[in-house]
Design a protein around this motif. Structure first.
Motif, short mmCIF file in Angstrom:
data_model
loop_
_atom_site.label_atom_id
_atom_site.label_comp_id
_atom_site.label_asym_id
_atom_site.label_seq_id
_atom_site.Cartn_x
_atom_site.Cartn_y
_atom_site.Cartn_z
N THR A 159 44.84 55.49 45.47
CA THR A 159 44.18 56.13 46.60
C THR A 159 43.36 57.30 46.09
O THR A 159 43.49 57.74 44.94
N ALA A 160 42.53 57.84 46.98
CA ALA A 160 41.76 59.02 46.61
C ALA A 160 42.68 60.17 46.26
O ALA A 160 42.44 60.93 45.31
N ALA A 161 43.77 60.31 46.99
CA ALA A 161 44.73 61.38 46.71
C ALA A 161 45.38 61.18 45.34
O ALA A 161 45.61 62.15 44.61
N ASP A 162 45.69 59.92 45.01
CA ASP A 162 46.30 59.66 43.70
C ASP A 162 45.38 60.12 42.57
O ASP A 162 45.82 60.76 41.60
N SER A 167 38.35 65.72 38.48
CA SER A 167 37.50 64.70 37.86
C SER A 167 37.09 63.65 38.89
O SER A 167 35.95 63.17 38.87
N PHE A 168 38.00 63.30 39.79
CA PHE A 168 37.68 62.29 40.79
C PHE A 168 36.57 62.77 41.71
O PHE A 168 35.62 62.02 42.01
N ASP A 169 36.65 64.00 42.20
CA ASP A 169 35.62 64.50 43.11
C ASP A 169 34.28 64.65 42.41
O ASP A 169 33.23 64.48 43.03
N LYS A 170 34.31 64.95 41.13
CA LYS A 170 33.05 64.99 40.37
C LYS A 170 32.44 63.59 40.29
O LYS A 170 31.22 63.43 40.44
N ALA A 171 33.27 62.58 40.08
CA ALA A 171 32.76 61.21 40.04
C ALA A 171 32.19 60.80 41.39
O ALA A 171 31.11 60.17 41.46
N ILE A 172 32.87 61.16 42.49
CA ILE A 172 32.37 60.82 43.82
C ILE A 172 31.04 61.52 44.09
O ILE A 172 30.12 60.93 44.65
N SER A 173 30.91 62.77 43.66
CA SER A 173 29.66 63.49 43.87
C SER A 173 28.51 62.80 43.15
O SER A 173 27.39 62.70 43.68
N LEU A 174 28.76 62.31 41.97
CA LEU A 174 27.71 61.62 41.24
C LEU A 174 27.37 60.28 41.88
O LEU A 174 26.19 59.89 41.94
N VAL A 175 28.38 59.56 42.36
CA VAL A 175 28.10 58.30 43.06
C VAL A 175 27.22 58.56 44.28
O VAL A 175 26.24 57.85 44.53
N GLU A 176 27.56 59.59 45.04
CA GLU A 176 26.76 59.93 46.22
C GLU A 176 25.37 60.40 45.84
O GLU A 176 24.40 60.17 46.56
N TYR A 177 25.26 61.10 44.71
CA TYR A 177 23.96 61.57 44.23
C TYR A 177 23.00 60.40 44.01
O TYR A 177 21.80 60.51 44.30
N PHE A 178 23.53 59.28 43.53
CA PHE A 178 22.68 58.13 43.26
C PHE A 178 22.58 57.16 44.45
O PHE A 178 21.56 56.48 44.59
N LEU A 235 35.55 54.66 49.32
CA LEU A 235 35.35 54.72 50.78
C LEU A 235 36.18 55.84 51.39
O LEU A 235 35.72 56.57 52.28
N GLU A 236 37.41 55.97 50.92
CA GLU A 236 38.29 57.01 51.44
C GLU A 236 37.75 58.40 51.14
O GLU A 236 37.76 59.29 51.99
N ALA A 237 37.23 58.57 49.92
CA ALA A 237 36.72 59.89 49.54
C ALA A 237 35.47 60.24 50.32
O ALA A 237 35.28 61.39 50.75
N VAL A 238 34.59 59.26 50.52
CA VAL A 238 33.38 59.52 51.29
C VAL A 238 33.74 59.87 52.73
O VAL A 238 33.15 60.75 53.35
N GLY A 239 34.75 59.18 53.28
CA GLY A 239 35.21 59.51 54.63
C GLY A 239 35.79 60.90 54.70
O GLY A 239 35.62 61.61 55.70
N ASP A 240 36.48 61.32 53.65
CA ASP A 240 37.05 62.67 53.63
C ASP A 240 35.95 63.72 53.69
O ASP A 240 36.16 64.83 54.19
N ASN A 241 34.75 63.36 53.18
CA ASN A 241 33.65 64.32 53.20
C ASN A 241 32.91 64.33 54.52
O ASN A 241 31.87 64.96 54.66
N GLY A 242 33.39 63.60 55.49
CA GLY A 242 32.74 63.56 56.79
C GLY A 242 31.95 62.30 56.95
O GLY A 242 32.51 61.23 57.16
N THR A 243 30.67 62.38 56.88
CA THR A 243 29.81 61.22 57.07
C THR A 243 29.27 60.68 55.77
O THR A 243 28.35 59.88 55.76
N GLY A 244 29.84 61.14 54.68
CA GLY A 244 29.32 60.68 53.41
C GLY A 244 28.01 61.34 53.07
O GLY A 244 27.08 60.71 52.63
N SER A 245 27.93 62.64 53.29
CA SER A 245 26.69 63.36 52.99
C SER A 245 26.41 63.34 51.52
O SER A 245 27.31 63.36 50.70
N PRO A 246 25.16 63.31 51.13
CA PRO A 246 24.81 63.23 49.72
C PRO A 246 25.14 64.50 48.99
O PRO A 246 25.22 65.58 49.57
N ALA A 247 25.32 64.36 47.70
CA ALA A 247 25.55 65.53 46.88
C ALA A 247 24.27 66.33 46.78
O ALA A 247 23.18 65.82 46.98
N PRO A 248 24.36 67.63 46.49
CA PRO A 248 23.15 68.46 46.41
C PRO A 248 22.24 68.01 45.29
O PRO A 248 22.69 67.49 44.28
#
Length: 749
Positions: free
Chosen positions: A384-387, A425-436, A544-557
């Motif tokens: 899971t995202a928490a794991d 490390s996980f949140d950094k990976a999610i930020s990069l996925v959203e960036y692209f 999917l879980e991590a993007v949902g945790d961020n709300g609407t899946g807003s893109p990284a800066p």
């Protein structure tokens, strides 16, 4: 009554100026053209056509100097051509026409650069100054060799040997089959050497040219048909020797990763696998890449001595769904065996052929193979995202997965901006996925990359182009993760395919690259930064879980504009292709030609047979034509028999003076071949028939010359060189050389 015994009048001495040999230009030009035509196969070695300018200049100077110096001895022509080649190379690559210490220092640097490319890349490589210099040198030397054999030694058939090297080297370096048109050009180049003659107006030359054209055309057709039937699909990975990074002292290059710049060609999808037993869509991994080199791309260490695929394969597998997957191979052949998830064991394969490198997660063999199918037991991780956020501990993977040597500091700055505020490390990976891939991302997927304008391809992609295919996105994210101290690698393989009747079908359209990041306690976890819109992307539940945790899946800066070069404005976004069909360049499919036998071997066999057998076939056609005319009798029968006798003598190693009389030539034949009495009597009969035909207009009767001609030819064939020299004489008959025509010209009575 015997035939007249008129002797050819002695020729009147010609002025000294007219006794000079005429300049021969047809064969020299054909020698240069044949080298360039064979060079069409270079499309498998280097990208683009930039190599043609240097190669063409090198060949041109060799041919021009050869024509200008051809009245000199052969060794003098050779020295002149090599000197001219040095001058043109100095002008093109050494900074000046007159060679000096700086010229040779530049040559050394270029060779060093080319050597590094050979060691780390896989053909077709990017056209660098080093590779262009090496190609120009090679073409120049091959042109010198072809000229020396075809023109100076007057053995054009034997010039096929260096021409074969021009074909064999690209064939050996390329993981794909050479294009049919390149093979056709190479065969046509050799055929040009066989038929190009400076004496096209001579008697019988037209038949010889026609025969040469026929043989070459037949070889070209066979080569093209065989080449089109012997194609293969694979990931294009291969082992290479020589120094390199990684364990084992070697490297494995992969075609799409030699550069971030490039273009992919679409092709009709070809089915590769049919899989059953998957509980959810998963990526099918063929190999992983660990070593990134700036402006060159990704390579992977040579696989470590692996364990048997019978298992156990993965140590300390992470929690997940255990599955047993049956993979049926439809049209895939490679060094790599594609596997799902974290494999535990593989069944259905020959023992000892395939090994598994636990460090790289790669199943491999020493030769490309095409297996019927295999059954894999694997774990599909279900963190899971928490794991993954809570995954902490000591990094135990190879330090190569954190290596960022040579990476431009601007890449690290962009990655820091994108992941700012993320602690795990996980949140950094999610930020990069959203960036692209996020809704507001400036990046677009396309089979055509945007052109680069700077000195670093990765920086160009992140700041200017922002358009590319899966390799660009996976490469960029993996490097950016490493700059944030997250172990990462690029995986190459296939997406999940499409549902069919009771199985999932994986085709060439599903070829893909993605990122795997390492987490303590969970191992390598998949992230896909490629913004596909055709439904092929697999979004894992933890993403999917991590993007949902961020709300609407807003893109990284977005990164600060300060990361761009001074005065540079962001390039406009390139529109996305309407219907992208594939990510990795693929080839057509075919059935396996047999275990451990490269599919290109049959094609090379055809080329070798054409090169070696062509002259022999031409000579056979020529002999049969002459003997047929001899047996038929009538005008020209005696001359045809005489031509064949002289040609056979030439093939057996004798040199006949074309300025002698018929009887003088006959005496020379007797002495050169030590003909027995019976053959001498037959030769006298043949001489009388030739003189009667030439000077008395008395043609031979049908069948009258068959027996004496056969007697003389049999005696000639019993003489001459044996062993290897005899074999060479058979494969490359000397009588086919333009200079070997020894027919005694008929003197006017």
């Amino acid at each position: 009554m015997s035939a007249p015994t008129a002797v050819r009048p002695a020729p009147t001495p010609a002025p000294a100026s007219s006794q000079r040999r005429p300049v021969r230009w047809v064969t020299p030009l054909a020698s240069g053209a044949s080298v360039l035509l064979a060079g069409a196969c270079m499309v498998a070695v280097v990208q683009g056509t930039g190599w043609l300018a240097g190669a063409g200049a090198a060949v041109a100077v060799v041919v021009v100097l050869g024509i200008a110096l051809q009245r000199l001895p052969g060794w003098a022509v050779l020295i002149g051509q090599l000197a001219g080649l040095l001058l043109v190379l100095g002008a093109l690559f050494g900074g000046g026409i007159v060679p000096g210490p700086s010229t040779f220092a530049a040559f050394e640097d270029l060779l060093t650069e080319a050597g590094g490319q050979i060691d780390s890349g896989v053909a077709p490589v990017v056209a660098t100054p080093g590779s262009l210099f090496l190609i120009a040198v090679a073409f120049g030397l091959i042109a010198v060799a072809v000229y020396a054999i075809a023109v100076s030694a007057r053995a054009p058939a034997a010039a096929g040997v260096p021409l074969l090297c021009v074909v064999a080297v690209p064939a050996a370096l390329s993981d794909q089959l050479l294009p049919w048109w390149a093979i056709t050009c190479a065969v046509a180049g050799y055929g040009l050497l066989l038929v190009a003659r400076d004496d096209l107006g001579r008697r019988g030359s037209g038949t010889l040219v026609a025969g040469g054209v026929t043989v070459v055309a037949l070889a070209a057709v066979i080569g093209v048909l065989l080449g089109s039937a012997a194609t293969v699909v694979g990931t294009a990975g291969r082992f290479t020797s020589g120094g390199g990074s990684g364990h084992g002292g070697g490297s494995i290059g992969l075609n799409p990763f030699t550069s971030l710049r490039g273009q992919l060609n679409e092709s009709a999808p070809v089915e590769l696998f049919r899989t059953t037993g998957l509980t959810r869509a998963s990526y099918l991994r063929a190999l992983t890449l660990s070593d990134y080199r700036a402006n060159e791309g990704w390579t992977a260490p040579t696989p470590r001595p692996g364990v048997s695929l019978a298992g156990p394969l993965t140590q300390d597998a992470s929690p997940g769904d255990r599955v047993e997957v049956r993979i049926e191979n439809v049209g895939f052949r490679d060094y790599w065996l594609p596997l799902y998830g974290q494999p535990e064991s593989v069944a259905g394969l020959d023992d000892g052929v395939w090994r598994y490198d636990r460090t790289g997660g790669i199943a491999y063999s020493q030769r490309p193979r095409s297996e019927d199918g295999w059954t894999e037991t694997a774990v599909l991780p279900t963190p899971t995202a928490a794991d993954l956020r809570s995954a902490t501990g000591r990094t135990t993977v190879d330090p190569i997965y954190l290596n960022v040597d040579g990476v431009d500091r601007r890449v690290a700055s962009i990655a820091a901006d994108v992941t700012r505020g993320q602690r795990t490390s996980f949140d950094k990976a999610i930020s990069l996925v959203e960036y692209f891939t996020g809704p507001q991302s400036a990046f677009r997927y396309s089979l055509q990359t945007a052109p680069g304008t700077g000195d670093d391809a990765l920086v160009d992609f992140l700041t200017v182009g922002r358009t590319g295919y899966c390799e660009q996105f996976a490469s960029a994210m993996a490097v950016m993760l490493r700059t944030q101290n997250v172990p990462a690698r690029v995986a190459v393989g296939f997406t999940a395919g499409t549902d069919a009747d009771g199985y999932r079908s994986v085709t060439t359209r599903d070829a893909h690259a993605w990122v795997e990041a390492w987490f303590p306690g969970y191992g390598w976890i998949t992230f896909d930064p490629t913004p596909l819109n055709d439904g092929r992307t697999i979004v894992p539940p933890y993403v999917l879980e991590a993007v949902g945790d961020n709300g609407t899946g807003s893109p990284a800066p977005s990164p600060d504009q300060g990361d761009l070069r001074p005065g540079q404005e962001p390039a406009p976004v390139t529109p996305q292709d309407d219907a992208p069909q594939q990510d990795l360049p693929q080839q057509d499919t075919a059935t396996d030609t047999g275990p451990d036998v490269p599919v290109l071997v049959p094609l090379l066999v055809v080329l070798v047979v054409a090169l070696l057998g062509g002259p022999t076939i031409l000579r056979t056609v020529q002999r049969r034509r002459r003997l047929g005319a001899t047996a038929a009798g009538g005008p020209g029968a005696a001359e045809a028999a005489w031509e064949e006798v002289l040609a056979t003598s030439r093939d057996r190693g004798s040199a006949i003076d074309p300025g002698d009389t018929v009887r003088g030539t006959a005496r020379a034949l007797v002495g050169a071949h030590d003909l027995p009495d019976r053959a001498q009597d037959s030769l006298r009969d043949l001489v009388r028939a030739v003189e009667a035909e030439w000077y008395g207009d008395e043609p031979a009767a049908p069948g009258a010359l068959t027996s004496p001609t056969a007697e003389v030819l049999g005696a000639l064939k019993a003489t001459g060189p044996t062993g290897f020299r005899g074999l060479l004489g058979t494969l490359f008959p000397r009588s086919l050389s333009p200079r070997s025509s020894t027919v005694i010209e008929r003197a006017d009575a």
